[in-house]
Enzyme design. Structure first.
Site, PDB file in Angstrom:
ATOM      1  N   GLY A 267      -6.254  -3.589   0.216  1.00 11.65           N
ATOM      2  CA  GLY A 267      -6.962  -4.105   1.419  1.00 11.65           C
ATOM      3  C   GLY A 267      -8.449  -4.423   1.386  1.00 11.65           C
ATOM      4  N   GLU A 304     -13.533   0.733   5.938  1.00  8.49           N
ATOM      5  CA  GLU A 304     -14.664   0.777   4.845  1.00  8.49           C
ATOM      6  C   GLU A 304     -15.722   1.439   5.444  1.00  8.49           C
ATOM      7  OE1 GLU A 304     -12.704   0.718   2.190  1.00  8.49           O
ATOM      8  OE2 GLU A 304     -10.979  -0.366   3.412  1.00  8.49           O
TER       9      GLU A 304
HETATM   10  N1  TRP Z   1     -10.325   3.289  -1.160  1.00  2.97           N
HETATM   11  C1  TRP Z   1      -9.658   2.039  -0.654  1.00  2.97           C
HETATM   12  C2  TRP Z   1      -9.390   2.336   0.886  1.00  2.97           C
HETATM   13  O1  TRP Z   1      -8.624   2.979   1.148  1.00  2.97           O
HETATM   14  C3  TRP Z   1      -8.426   1.575  -1.135  1.00  2.97           C
HETATM   15  C4  TRP Z   1      -8.252   1.536  -2.667  1.00  2.97           C
HETATM   16  C5  TRP Z   1      -7.820   2.613  -3.493  1.00  2.97           C
HETATM   17  C6  TRP Z   1      -8.101   0.325  -3.262  1.00  2.97           C
HETATM   18  N2  TRP Z   1      -7.335   2.162  -4.784  1.00  2.97           N
HETATM   19  C7  TRP Z   1      -7.658   0.774  -4.769  1.00  2.97           C
HETATM   20  C8  TRP Z   1      -8.310  -0.984  -3.211  1.00  2.97           C
HETATM   21  C9  TRP Z   1      -7.531  -0.273  -5.699  1.00  2.97           C
HETATM   22  C10 TRP Z   1      -8.266  -1.737  -4.168  1.00  2.97           C
HETATM   23  C11 TRP Z   1      -7.737  -1.621  -5.266  1.00  2.97           C
HETATM   24  O2  TRP Z   1     -10.180   1.929   1.348  1.00  2.97           O
HETATM   25 ZN    ZN Z   2      -9.599   4.212   2.614  1.00  2.00          ZN
END
Ligand code: TRP
Ligand code: ZN
Length: 879
Positions: A267, A304
């Protein structure tokens, strides 16, 4: 992609060791070229204080060319280090040193969309969880936090050059290129690093924080998307305000940047000061986005943004602690959305998602605790369990502590761990301190997988005027444990009097009655609670607001359920009573079908349903939720041995019956809810559209030309995508002769809009028409289909797997199709391929014939060369 010849090994939480070396400062220089980008990294490093003996230095790295390694100014020869497929080991380093590493990478050829890659010709990065190690050699783990300084050099056809933090310099270079330098004052782990470079335009606004600082807000998109960012910007400002109001949290840099890209695995990503988003969660305009899309943008923008504190300022010690940031941040974005919109509808949606997707995950071969104890590929653990069940665990702590102490606990946690990498235990410790409670039993929610079942039996004592609730909890075995210890389960309950009002509650041993909702804490395997001082036999309203992620079992009569559906003071439980009633009805129809009997809805159910439909006092969004039958997924999840095609048949029959027997009432409400002009997102207008389109879909079950004409009119005349897409979807679901014309019209109209072509693909892939499989195979060859864009792949292949009636064909062709597609995608993008293999993890819950067919596809996949990602899903499914 690195294919595995031998089985990849699991990593275990119990093996955690602190890093041997820390990074104090990082300087990165990028010379951007699509197929040959040079990365120079200069690391100021030192041995961790907890180590007394010198050790070799291990750096993670793969998929790149190592050009040189310089230690304290001296170029190392090959004898000084050992390179392997996953990194490099430098045999001897001093206590404090400077390491310079040069690598060459190929962003244009990077189809995994991890590390540095290109989307629409622009450069961008995705480093969580292990992407940074595809950019340079580095101790790529979240407990190594460093200050970053980044210099980007590129041709001027990439006018925008961005990284985390503050812009400190920019200018021209002699070779006609230009550069920019960025400095992030906050130490951060490598997974929060980001770089973006390309031909983008910027929409700007500003936000004055509560303490009076001005923050520059920028959203970067491709020129063609510049008129689609208003809602994202508004959502960002609302999020900033909400976090100040609710948690006293202010933004901490002078600039907040968001970049939207079309090619993205998930996302969005919370990189410090520079979020990168899937364009699906930024772009919105009434003509192109549905009400649901608008809500999605608002919640992901918030999610985010909230990570800036819960994730970035306090990060995770290791990836086993992922829910520390994700569960907490999902909880925060859910509360935000509830405050911005209808709280009851939000809660219903959150629970619906949890039960539809997380409960089955918790009952399958990939079941894992909110804090997993081991993993093969961390990408596979960005799951509904870590995110959504993780959020429920946080919510239960709020229920146990009360809002005030809970907020104090969050603040204490952030204060104690600001600037650090923390653990789930640290979070619970802060909650214990703020709430003055012992949460040691509660912590089992972090370490035990599986969805507990709670059985409630109630006994009313006429003489004593009391009601005893006998409760039993049981958790089925999951891969990590056969036997479970009892959970601490907060059960919010209420009691209804015969007139439908809530009764003030008094438990045995209490002097007087208190509030009308009480949180009972079920801690034993078996436990009883007695309410006293009752004038008459009450009706129990259990698990209000879905106060715990459990499967509730109780033998409510249809009359009780209908009564609660009409009167329960808790709107979640009104909905839940209606769902339970419908579930009983549908399960009965299913067994009628299986035993060759007539299968129809009972007149009583239809009558209650029509009554609800005609309630003109009810909030329309809530009403739509109430009238919607439980999903095919939820129904399937109730069955030991499921034939999804039978589930489809029963549910479709019920919908058809409601459509035909309530035709006049549906038509009336359809017409009453007609749009009156300007598109508005206020809850009233959203509710009106949802009820109207719900009525339309049921009326279209009748295959009546007059209805089809109304539907066509709605399709061609709507000014907003919510109404247009609803009409489009029912047309595609219908054998009407105008079907093809509408499909072509939609394509012609929106072919320049990738997000709408995604909808065009998924609506067709979700169709209930019998020829859908052949159509999906044709669409695979459509020029607009592409395997390299995750949104597009999901919109066709992913949507098809959610079309349970079609995917679960009795001849297994649906399964073969998915296996073929997943194997192909695995060559390019293992992360998304593994995710798309999800439906295969459910094979044991199918009826024997389909179970064997699906298993055969898993066995076939296992014989292929698989990425680590896909290998883990396939092998765990078969074990
Ligand atoms: N940390 C991100 C969220 O939850 C999500 C995420 C984890 C992500 N790994 C990823 C997004 C790899 C893109 C690709 O907000
Ligand atoms: Zn997150």
């Amino acid at each position: 992609m690195a294919a595995n010849t031998k089985a990849p090994e699991a990593i275990h939480l119990e093996d955690y060791k602190t890093p041997a070396y820390l990074v104090d400062q990082v300087q990165l220089t990028f010379q951007l070229e699509p197929s040959a980008t040079l990365v120079r990294s200069k690391l100021q490093m030192s041995r961790n204080l907890d180590r007394t003996e010198p050790e070799p230095l291990r750096l993670d790295g793969n998929s790149m060319e190592l050009i040189s390694v310089v230690l304290d100014g001296k170029t190392l020869s090959g004898d000084n280090y050992q390179l392997d497929a996953e990194g490099v080991t430098i045999f001897a380093v001093p206590e404090k040193f400077c390491l310079e590493i040069e690598t060459k990478i190929d962003p244009a050829g990077n189809t995994s969309l991890e590390g540095l890659y290109q989307s629409s010709g622009n450069f961008c990065t995705q480093c969580e969880a292990h992407g940074f190690r595809k950019i340079t050699f580095y101790p790529d783990r979240p407990d190594v936090m460093a200050k970053f300084r980044v210099r980007i050099e590129a041709e001027k056809k990439y006018p925008v050059l961005l990284s985390n933090g503050n812009l400190i310099a920019e200018g021209e270079l002699e070779n006609g290129h230009h550069y920019a330098e960025w400095e992030d004052p906050f130490p951060k782990p490598s997974y929060l690093f980001a770089l973006v470079a390309g031909d983008l335009v910027c929409i700007e606004d500003s936000y004055k924080t509560r303490s009076g600082r001005d923050v520059l807000l920028q959203i970067f998109v491709e020129e063609r998307n510049k008129d689609f960012c208003d809602h994202a910007m508004l959502s960002l400002k609302k999020s900033m305000k909400w976090d100040e109001d609710v948690f006293d949290l202010e933004y901490d840099l002078d600039r907040y940047m968001i970049v939207a890209v079309d090619d993205f695995n998930m996302g969005a990503m919370e990189n410090k000061g520079l979020n990168v988003f899937n364009s699906k969660y930024v772009l919105a305009h009434p003509e192109t986005a549905t009400d649901a899309d608008y809500l999605g943008v608002e919640s992901v923008i918030a999610h985010e943004y909230f990570h800036n504190w819960t994730g970035n300022r306090v990060t995770c010690r290791d990836w086993f602690q992922l829910s520390l940031k994700e569960g907490l941040t999902v909880y925060r974005d859910q509360q935000f959305s509830a405050d911005m919109n209808s709280a009851a509808v939000c809660r219903i949606d959150d629970v619906r998602i949890l039960r539809q997707h997380q409960f089955p995950e918790d009952a399958g071969p990939m079941a894992h605790p909110v804090r997993p104890a081991s993993y093969v590929e961390i990408n596979n653990f960005y799951t509904m369990t870590v995110y959504n069940k993780g959020a429920e665990v946080i919510r239960m702590m709020r229920t146990l502590l009360g809002e005030e102490k809970f907020v104090d606990g969050v603040k204490l946690y952030l204060k104690r761990h600001d600037g650090d990498a923390a653990t789930c235990d640290d979070f619970v410790r802060a909650m214990e301190a703020a709430g003055q409670r012992d949460l040691s039993q509660f912590k089992l929610w972090y370490s035990q997988a599986g969805t507990p079942q709670v059985l409630i039996r109630s006994h009313y004592d006429e003489q004593a005027k009391s009601l005893r609730l006998d409760m039993v909890q049981h958790c089925p075995p999951t891969p990590e444990a056969e036997q479970k210890q009892p959970f601490q389960i907060p059960l919010a309950v209420g009691l209804l009097a015969a007139d439908g009002s809530d009764i003030p509650l008094q438990l045995e041993g209490e002097d007087s009655a208190g509030a009308t909702t009480r949180v009972l804490e079920l801690c034993e395997k078996e436990q009883s609670f007695t309410f006293i001082g009752l004038k008459e036999q009450p009706i129990l309203s259990p698990l209000r607001g879905f106060s715990a992620p459990v499967r509730l079992k109780a033998d409510f009569s249809d009359d009780e359920l209908a009564f609660r559906m009409a009167h329960d003071a808790d709107s979640f439980n009104r909905w839940e009573a209606g769902q339970t009633l419908a579930l009983k009805e549908l399960l009965r129809m299913l067994s009628d079908l299986e035993e060759g009997r007539q299968f129809v809805l009972s007149p009583k159910f239809i009558c209650a349903w029509r009554h609800a439909l005609e309630d003109r006092q009810a909030d329309m969004s809530l009403l739509t939720q109430l009238l919607t039958l439980p999903s095919e997924q939820y129904l399937s999840d109730q069955l030991e041995e499921c034939n999804p095609q039978a589930v489809r048949e029963v549910r479709d029959r019920a919908r058809w019956q409601l459509g035909s027997e309530c035709q006049a009432a549906l038509m009336e409400r359809y017409q009453e809810c007609a749009d009156d002009g300007e598109y508005s997102l206020d809850p009233q207008a959203v509710g009106r559209r949802s009820l109207r389109n719900f009525c339309l879909t049921l009326l279209m079950e009748l295959h009546d030309q007059r209805m089809t004409d109304l539907c066509l009119e709605q399709y061609y005349k709507s000014q907003n995508m919510t109404d247009r897409l609803a009409a489009f979807a029912v047309m595609v679901d219908n054998p009407a002769q105008d079907r093809l014309a509408v499909i072509n019209d939609f394509y012609q109209r929106w072919q320049e809009h990738p997000l709408l072509i995604d909808k065009w693909f998924s609506v067709q892939a979700m169709s209930h028409q019998p020829q859908v499989f052949a159509e999906v195979e044709l669409l695979l060859r459509h020029p607009a289909f592409s395997m390299s864009n995750p949104n597009r792949f999901r919109s066709l292949v992913g949507a098809f797997t959610q079309n349970l009636g079609a995917f679960h064909r009795g001849d297994g062709a649906g399964y073969r199709f998915l296996a073929d597609q997943v194997l192909l995608l695995d060559q390019k993008n293992p992360q998304v391929a593994a995710r798309m293999a999800g439906p295969f993890t459910r094979w044991k819950r199918l009826e024997p014939h389909r179970r064997e067919l699906m298993k055969a596809e898993l066995v076939r996949m296992q014989a292929a060369e698989l990425s680590k990602d896909l290998y883990e899903i396939v092998s765990k499914s078969l074990s």
